[in-house]
Design a protein around this motif. Structure first.
Motif, mmCIF file in Angstrom:
data_model
loop_
_atom_site.group_PDB
_atom_site.id
_atom_site.type_symbol
_atom_site.label_atom_id
_atom_site.label_comp_id
_atom_site.label_asym_id
_atom_site.label_seq_id
_atom_site.Cartn_x
_atom_site.Cartn_y
_atom_site.Cartn_z
ATOM 1 N N LEU A 66 0.830 -1.204 0.000
ATOM 2 C CA LEU A 66 0.000 0.000 0.000
ATOM 3 C C LEU A 66 0.866 1.256 0.000
ATOM 4 N N TYR A 67 1.948 1.237 0.785
ATOM 5 C CA TYR A 67 2.879 2.364 0.816
ATOM 6 C C TYR A 67 3.601 2.520 -0.516
ATOM 7 N N ILE A 68 3.947 1.381 -1.126
ATOM 8 C CA ILE A 68 4.642 1.431 -2.416
ATOM 9 C C ILE A 68 3.767 2.106 -3.459
ATOM 10 N N ARG A 69 2.497 1.694 -3.539
ATOM 11 C CA ARG A 69 1.585 2.273 -4.539
ATOM 12 C C ARG A 69 1.355 3.771 -4.268
ATOM 13 N N SER A 70 1.230 4.125 -3.000
ATOM 14 C CA SER A 70 1.027 5.535 -2.646
ATOM 15 C C SER A 70 2.213 6.383 -3.085
ATOM 16 N N ALA A 71 3.428 5.859 -2.848
ATOM 17 C CA ALA A 71 4.633 6.595 -3.258
ATOM 18 C C ALA A 71 4.746 6.666 -4.769
ATOM 19 N N GLU A 72 4.349 5.589 -5.469
ATOM 20 C CA GLU A 72 4.375 5.598 -6.939
ATOM 21 C C GLU A 72 3.387 6.621 -7.493
ATOM 22 N N LEU A 73 2.270 6.794 -6.819
ATOM 23 C CA LEU A 73 1.320 7.836 -7.241
ATOM 24 C C LEU A 73 1.933 9.233 -7.089
ATOM 25 N N ASN A 74 2.771 9.400 -6.051
ATOM 26 C CA ASN A 74 3.501 10.665 -5.914
ATOM 27 C C ASN A 74 4.406 10.904 -7.110
ATOM 28 N N ILE A 75 5.089 9.850 -7.541
ATOM 29 C CA ILE A 75 5.966 9.977 -8.709
ATOM 30 C C ILE A 75 5.139 10.334 -9.947
ATOM 31 N N ALA A 76 3.985 9.664 -10.105
ATOM 32 C CA ALA A 76 3.118 9.960 -11.246
ATOM 33 C C ALA A 76 2.673 11.422 -11.219
ATOM 34 N N GLU A 77 2.339 11.930 -10.034
ATOM 35 C CA GLU A 77 1.936 13.332 -9.908
ATOM 36 C C GLU A 77 3.043 14.269 -10.365
ATOM 37 N N VAL A 78 4.279 13.958 -9.994
ATOM 38 C CA VAL A 78 5.402 14.805 -10.405
ATOM 39 C C VAL A 78 5.601 14.722 -11.912
#
Length: 427
Positions: free
Chosen positions: A102-114
């Motif tokens: 869950l943390y991995i996907r959340s952090a990957e969404l941060n990367i997608a946002e950037v």
């Protein structure tokens, strides 16, 4: 039908919605002051980031570090995209070490946002497509849908053809419903997305009511009013009410500047509006500030938007400066000519005053001489009066002597006559 709705909305706006010009002037002056104080706001935000980084260095657990990285990402996301990407990558590595999907996907969404924020839409979509909504919690799904909504909205803005624009807008519209379904009814996120949906459906009055409610709530709770303000500005732009659009763009821009947000839309849109109204100096200041902040943030799509306006406004501003410079030179020349004329007039007046002083001295000298002459005349008159008085006395004395003599002769004549009558001829 759509044109009729727009016409009616414009008509209603012109009849019922007004804003006092002094209110906008006051807001623009506050915005000017905020731009001048921009370094102070940036320093304050940087201090908050530095405080979080100090906490990170002192943290003792991965969970604490992960939470701090999430907070740090929130500080960087609209401030510096490259730093936000670094923080997001740190979150991914930390989440993998924690073996928390869950943390991995959340952090990957941060990367997608950037990626989306720096206009790397393809890379952002690849990350989003590689994530399944089933692997996310409720807040993660809402965030996930929002990123799809954001990327398709931006792709619609920069699409080459109208057909592509409509295609991407349709995709973004679908995600509006998905986001609304994931958010708690009545929450600010729910209401803001609902207002966007209503704007897309041209239900401007309903959208404005919702946005005004959000604006009031944000203002009362001390939240940033930038988002509801930009929503209101867009709504009034659709309705053709330029004054209220300008008002809420200014409010949103003030909130963004004071929060040291570097990735924003309000200020450069306001610059464009002021440019069209002929306020070239402010427009140039605002567009220049927007470009500096977008470059600092490394928000490429904002830089691209601003770069379309900057050359036009900059060229017009330079032309205006040249015109003002020409007018200034003409004014300086005219002032110099007037100054020379004034100096000549002063010299002439000085010369005339000098001659007047000479004449005044001559008159004073003559007056002194006249005073002396008058004094001599008074003395002579006094002497004449004294002489006349003496003459009068002597004449009176002579007349008196003559009178006495005549009287004496008369008496003697009378006595002789009596003697003759009495025969005293010898006497």
């Amino acid at each position: 039908m759509r044109k009729l709705k727009v016409f009616l909305a414009v008509l209603l706006a012109s009849l019922s919605l007004h804003v006092h010009p002094s209110e906008i002037d006051s807001l623009l002056r506050e915005l000017d002051m905020s731009i001048r104080n921009r370094p102070q706001y940036t320093l304050k935000r940087q201090e908050q980031i530095d405080a979080l980084q100090r906490k990170l260095r002192l943290s003792h657990s991965d969970q604490e570090r992960y939470d701090l990285y999430r907070e740090l990402f929130g500080k960087y996301r609209s401030y510096r995209m490259d730093s936000a990407l670094w923080v997001a990558n740190q979150r991914v590595e930390l989440a993998k070490r924690m073996k928390n999907p869950l943390y991995i996907r959340s952090a990957e969404l941060n990367i997608a946002e950037v990626m989306i924020g720096v206009a790397m839409y393809k890379e952002g979509l690849e990350i989003l497509d590689g994530i399944k909504s089933a692997d996310l919690d409720a807040s993660g799904v809402s965030y996930y849908y929002y990123q799809y909504h954001q990327v398709y909205t931006l792709m619609a803005d920069y699409a080459f053809s109208d057909q592509m624009k409509e295609h991407y807008r349709g995709l973004a519209y679908q995600y509006k419903d998905s986001i609304i379904s994931m958010r708690r009814p009545g929450s600010q996120g729910y209401l803001l997305m609902m207002s966007e949906k209503l704007l897309y459906e041209e239900k401007y009055d309903e959208a404005i009511e919702i946005l005004k409610s959000c604006y009031k709530t944000h203002e009362e709770k001390g939240y940033s009013v930038a988002i509801p303000s930009i929503g209101l500005a867009n709504a009034y732009a659709f309705m053709g009410n330029t004054e209220l659009q300008k008002k809420y763009l200014a409010i949103s821009a003030i909130a963004d500047i004071q929060a040291a947000t570097k990735e924003y839309i309000s200020l450069w849109k306001l610059a464009n509006l002021l440019f069209q109204e002929g306020d070239i100096k402010r427009a140039y200041t605002y567009i220049e500030c927007s470009m500096q902040d977008a470059t600092f943030c490394n928000a490429r799509y904002r830089t691209q938007e601003i770069s379309e306006l900057l050359p036009v406004i900059s060229r017009t501003y330079e032309n205006k400066l040249k015109e003002e410079k020409t007018q200034m030179v003409a004014l300086v020349i005219l002032t110099s000519v007037l100054l020379i004329i004034l100096l000549i007039a002063l010299m002439f007046i000085f010369y005339q005053m000098k001659r007047l002083n000479v004449a005044r001295k001559a008159v004073n000298t003559m007056n002194e001489e006249l005073k002396h002459i008058n004094s001599d005349l008074h003395t002579l008159n006094d002497k004449l009066q004294e002489s006349n008085q003496v003459k009068e006395e002597y004449i009176g004395y002579v007349f008196n002597m003559c009178s006495l003599y005549i009287n004496k002769q008369e008496e003697q004549r009378k006595m002789l006559a009596r003697k003759i009558k009495t025969g005293q001829l010898d006497d």
